[in-house]
Design a protein around this motif. Structure first.
Motif, short mmCIF file in Angstrom:
data_model
loop_
_atom_site.label_atom_id
_atom_site.label_comp_id
_atom_site.label_asym_id
_atom_site.label_seq_id
_atom_site.Cartn_x
_atom_site.Cartn_y
_atom_site.Cartn_z
N GLU B 315 0.83 -1.20 0.00
CA GLU B 315 0.00 0.00 0.00
C GLU B 315 0.87 1.26 0.00
O GLU B 315 0.54 2.24 -0.66
CB GLU B 315 -0.94 -0.01 1.22
N VAL B 316 1.98 1.23 0.75
CA VAL B 316 2.91 2.35 0.76
C VAL B 316 3.40 2.62 -0.66
O VAL B 316 3.40 3.75 -1.15
CB VAL B 316 4.11 2.05 1.69
N ALA B 317 3.79 1.55 -1.34
CA ALA B 317 4.33 1.69 -2.69
C ALA B 317 3.27 2.18 -3.67
O ALA B 317 3.54 3.03 -4.52
CB ALA B 317 4.90 0.35 -3.15
N ARG B 318 2.07 1.65 -3.55
CA ARG B 318 1.02 2.02 -4.50
C ARG B 318 0.68 3.51 -4.43
O ARG B 318 0.36 4.13 -5.44
CB ARG B 318 -0.25 1.17 -4.26
N LEU B 319 0.76 4.09 -3.23
CA LEU B 319 0.51 5.53 -3.10
C LEU B 319 1.58 6.32 -3.84
O LEU B 319 1.30 7.34 -4.45
CB LEU B 319 0.48 5.94 -1.63
N LEU B 320 2.84 5.85 -3.76
CA LEU B 320 3.93 6.58 -4.40
C LEU B 320 3.85 6.49 -5.92
O LEU B 320 4.41 7.31 -6.64
CB LEU B 320 5.29 6.05 -3.93
N PHE B 321 3.17 5.46 -6.42
CA PHE B 321 3.08 5.27 -7.87
C PHE B 321 1.77 5.80 -8.43
O PHE B 321 1.57 5.81 -9.64
CB PHE B 321 3.22 3.76 -8.19
N GLY B 322 0.88 6.25 -7.53
CA GLY B 322 -0.41 6.73 -8.03
C GLY B 322 -1.34 5.60 -8.41
O GLY B 322 -2.38 5.83 -9.03
N ALA B 323 -0.98 4.35 -8.06
CA ALA B 323 -1.85 3.22 -8.36
C ALA B 323 -3.11 3.33 -7.51
O ALA B 323 -4.20 3.00 -7.95
CB ALA B 323 -1.13 1.91 -8.08
#
Lengths: 366, 519
Positions: B315-323
């Protein structure tokens, strides 16, 4: 686990590659249907030149198949995106009604300018209809079958409004050319359809359009994460489908020099979907084949011709057609073919079934 | 050690387990999912089933509840062997399951949901008033004051879950399996659920509880069965475990050997801390997915994200990618504030993301290796500016060779490749866009040792060349070996950011993951 099919694929030889070609089955089916006709009419394959025009059953199939081919062409791209366009039949009717309505009320019905404005009018309205479908699907996220059902039902009514519930007949030589004319001995409709198919093939395969459409249809969530703007692509395919249907509508109404808001293009959406599927493009989206769709449309048209030339009683026509379609679909289905072959090869089909479900369970576990 | 009201297997009375599984074996093609697993459930206990992602928890539950047939072993209910052909038979024998996603009908009333399929009838028709009365009784018994005539869908997910449990217990009241019931609930809702679970336990129901949240295990459960790689690791009374020993047993004991980072790496890290980060996230959050977090990522730096599965790493990563789009907080790239609402925004700013779900979110299986490799670049250019076929072939050949993708045929359909090779195709797709920040979510999961080592080397090399890398992995060893800094997640919260120096040991990381506090 997944290395197994990769390996066996690499091992396959030329014969296997040919057997695995996606157009092989549609082509064989078409050939079988044509040969079946030949058995009943020995002059079925003969093509003659009369009054500078080509004549013959094969030419008839091409000419009457041209509108269906065009509708199926547009449908192919829509289906490749996991969508479906049920409104094409209504668009066919609207386009014919608009063009004939315009010509019948024009000052010079027989002039080329009138024909051109009629065509432009029909295409312009089709563009708007396509945008409406595209907006519902990509802008509002309405399921394609529901979104296009709206226009399928409403559009038929619109076409009847335009024609005032009457059959509008026109007398216009330039307009008659589109669906009933000949050019260089060939039916003009066949040339037009061929040109549009070639153009579409060129654009989808030479630009990145085809690949991106296949990506969006094959895996929408991966396509989003890879940065593909699916919205624009979706709108585009629905617009394209509507334009194809409009051209088909012009052909149909031109051929009979009249527009029938009630019956023009009735159920053509179903024939078109069938043509696409028979041609090897799956309803689940992804890989599409324009060549397959053309073969599919010709199969459907040949079937219709066969029904008449065999003298199948009219009341059993639909049943006959349905039966052939079922056979065609079964022969096309790799699952069915595998099952038939497996039954001959092995006595324990169960082990195959479990192997088939394995990847799913893997994912569940992970 | 707490004294739960549970009859212990070691007690003199030697009570009989209500459900006992022995030597359960389950083979999927190519994978032995369960190998000789045993489980005992006693009446009136809450029993936790723990294990890492892929340890076999879900498979075991599915075998116990009749979804999958077992390939070996026996299941005893009240001491008598049973073979469950389907979930209905399991239910009839007294084993009910409530899954993570509520599988009731939100469009009908609470009463109908509780009693669907078992409606009280009169003259062959549904006896509505009796049904409402019966449902109300059931709910009151468990202290749930709900209007039974209200639509189920009008209640929160937590209440729906409670209704599902009431229904399951009424259907068969011996064994209740709860498969990650709390994953979508907030703190208060979890408390409400636990009250219900305890009440059921006191009534003598045996409850099998699957969760990823460690504190919930210590809060609620009496005994724990731990699985690892499809095998039984052991069965323990909760009092014999601490959070750290529990995590250790889930992960296994192969943490001792670690390549330490060179001293130079630390100096580099120290230097970096003073320079401007490539990406800076401040109080970035998305409700229900991850609590506000801060994160700085410098060029040439590998940030590891550690934590258990479900702790919010992805979830942390998805926020940074705009996913996923953030509800609040801000992201700056090279000092300029940016909005990352869609993946396109992030890609345009040089961020690339390899999803952990290679098949569903990464590759387009029907397309060829070549097409999958050029897809990100082509998507950025739009369909009107195609890469020529020659260029595509060149790129595909280059990356197939650079990453040693096998088979080396650019026209092979990507779905036919093995997991490791698929991962490489996904990497190639993003590497050819020359990203400034590469987010790798579980890039080495489910792939063989050789490919794993290659990918680890590649990450180190990319960082050496100045690419920032956010590296997510469930394997602590890998995170420790590759990362300059490690952010630790626990229960959807970023609890610590550690600079990976000599003081960061696997034990310290484990403690942080288990307790949320950096010792």
């Amino acid at each position: 686990m997944t290395t197994q099919p990769a390996k066996s694929e690499a091992v396959g030889g030329i014969g296997r590659r040919l057997a695995g070609h996606r157009l092989l089955w549609p082509a064989l089916i078409l050939l079988a249907l044509l040969l079946g006709n030949l058995a009943f009419h020995h002059d079925f394959f003969s093509v003659r030149v009369r009054d500078g025009h080509l004549y013959g059953s094969l030419i008839d199939i091409l000419q009457f198949g041209a509108p269906l081919t065009l509708v199926a062409l547009g449908m192919t791209l829509v289906i490749a995106t996991r969508g479906i366009d049920l409104s094409v039949g209504s668009t066919v009717a609207i386009a014919g009604a608009l063009a004939c309505g315009h010509i019948s009320t024009a000052a010079h019905p027989g002039s080329v300018a009138t024909m051109l404005t009629a065509v432009a009018l029909a295409l312009g309205v089709a563009l708007v209809l396509g945008l409406a479908n595209g907006f519902l699907v990509s802008g509002l996220g309405v399921q394609p079958i529901v979104a296009t059902l709206i226009l399928m039902v409403a559009g038929r009514g619109v076409a009847q409004l335009i024609t005032g519930g009457q059959i509008v007949t026109v007398t216009s030589a330039p307009y008659k050319m589109i669906g009933g004319g000949y050019w260089l001995t060939f039916p003009f409709a066949v040339l037009l359809a061929t040109a549009l198919v070639a153009f579409t093939g060129f654009v989808t395969r030479r630009s990145a359009l085809g690949m991106l459409i296949e990506s969006v249809g094959g895996n929408p969530s991966a396509s989003r994460l890879v940065g593909i703007r699916a919205g624009g692509l979706l709108a585009l395919v629905y617009v394209f489908s509507a334009l194809c249907a409009a051209v088909a509508g012009l052909m149909i109404s031109s051929n009979v020099s009249s527009a029938d808001g009630n019956n023009a293009g009735l159920w053509i959406e179903l024939d078109a979907i069938l043509a696409v599927v028979v041609g090897g493009t799956a309803l689940t989206g992804g890989r599409f084949s324009l060549g397959g769709t053309v073969l599919g449309a010709l199969i459907i048209q040949t079937l219709s011709t066969t029904v008449y030339s065999l003298g199948v009683p009219p009341e059993t026509t639909l049943v006959f057609k349905a039966f052939v379609v079922i056979v065609v679909c079964l022969v096309q289905s790799p699952v069915f073919r595998a099952k038939v072959l497996r039954r001959r090869r092995t006595t324990t089909p169960r082990s195959h079934t479990t192997a088939g479900t394995a990847p799913q369970q893997q994912e569940v576990r992970a | 050690m707490a004294t739960p009201p549970t009859p212990r297997p070691t007690d003199s009375g030697d009570p009989q387990p209500v459900l006992e599984a022995q030597g359960i074996r389950k083979q999927f093609p190519g994978v032995l999912a369960l190998d000789g697993v045993a489980l005992r459930l006693f009446p009136g206990e809450v029993h936790a089933l723990m294990g890492e992602n892929g340890a076999g928890k879900s498979t075991l539950i599915k075998v116990l509840t009749g979804v999958h047939p077992a390939d070996g072993g026996t299941i005893l209910v009240d001491g008598r062997p049973h073979v469950f052909a389907d979930p209905l038979q399991a239910q009839q024998a007294g084993v009910s399951t409530v899954y993570q996603e509520v599988n009731l009908c939100p469009n009908i009333s609470v009463a109908e949901n509780v009693l669907i399929g078992r409606e009280p009838r009169r003259f062959g028709l549904i006896h509505w008033s009796a049904m409402r009365q019966r449902a109300a009784e059931l709910l009151t018994e468990l202290d749930l004051g709900l209007d039974v005539t209200s639509l189920l869908g009008s209640h929160s997910l937590a209440v729906q879950q409670l209704v599902a449990i009431v229904r399951a217990v009424d259907v068969s009241a011996k064994v209740l399996v709860l498969d990650e019931p709390t994953s979508s609930l907030d703190r208060e809702e979890v408390a409400q659920l636990f009250t219900l679970v305890r009440r059921l336990r006191d009534r003598g129901v045996a409850i099998l509880f699957v969760t990823h949240f460690l504190d919930q295990v210590f809060d609620l459960c009496d005994r724990v069965t731990i699985l690892r790689n499809g095998r039984l690791e052991g069965e323990y009374p909760i009092g014999e475990l601490t959070p750290v020993t529990l995590v250790q047993r889930m992960i296994g004991g192969e943490l001792a050997t670690l390549d330490q980072l060179s001293v130079r790496a630390h100096e580099e890290a120290a230097q970096r801390a003073t320079s401007e980060p490539f990406l800076q996230a401040r109080r970035l959050t998305r409700t229900g997915s991850v609590e506000p977090y801060d994160l700085d990522i410098h060029a040439g730096e590998v940030i590891g994200l550690a934590g258990l599965l479900g702790s919010g790493r992805t979830e942390v990563a998805r926020l940074l990618f705009g996913a996923d789009s953030a509800d609040a907080g801000e992201v700056s790239i090279e000092g300029r504030k940016v909005l990352l609402r869609t993946p396109r925004h992030a890609i345009a700013r040089g961020i690339a993301f390899c999803s952990e779900n290679r098949k569903s979110e990464g590759l387009v299986g029907e397309l060829t290796v070549r097409e999958n490799i050029v897809l990100a670049l082509q998507a950025a250019r739009g369909w009107t500016r195609p890469l020529s076929r020659t260029k595509q072939d060149e790129l595909a050949r280059h990356w197939i060779q650079a990453l040693d993708i096998r088979p080396g045929d650019p026209e092979a359909q990507v779905r036919h490749l093995s997991g490791g090779n698929q991962q490489k195709v996904l990497l190639a797709r993003w590497l050819l866009t020359a990203p400034r920040l590469l987010i790798l979510d579980e890039p080495t999961r489910g792939i063989d040792i050789g490919a794993k080592a290659e990918i680890q080397k590649l990450v180190a090399r990319l960082a050496g060349e100045g690419t920032a890398v956010l590296f997510i992995s469930a394997e602590l060893e890998e995170v420790l070996r590759l990362s300059h800094r490690i952010a630790v997640l626990r229960d959807h919260r970023m609890v610590a950011t550690l600079t990976n120096d000599d003081t960061v040991t696997p034990e310290r990381l484990l403690t942080t993951i288990a307790t949320g506090a950096d010792s």
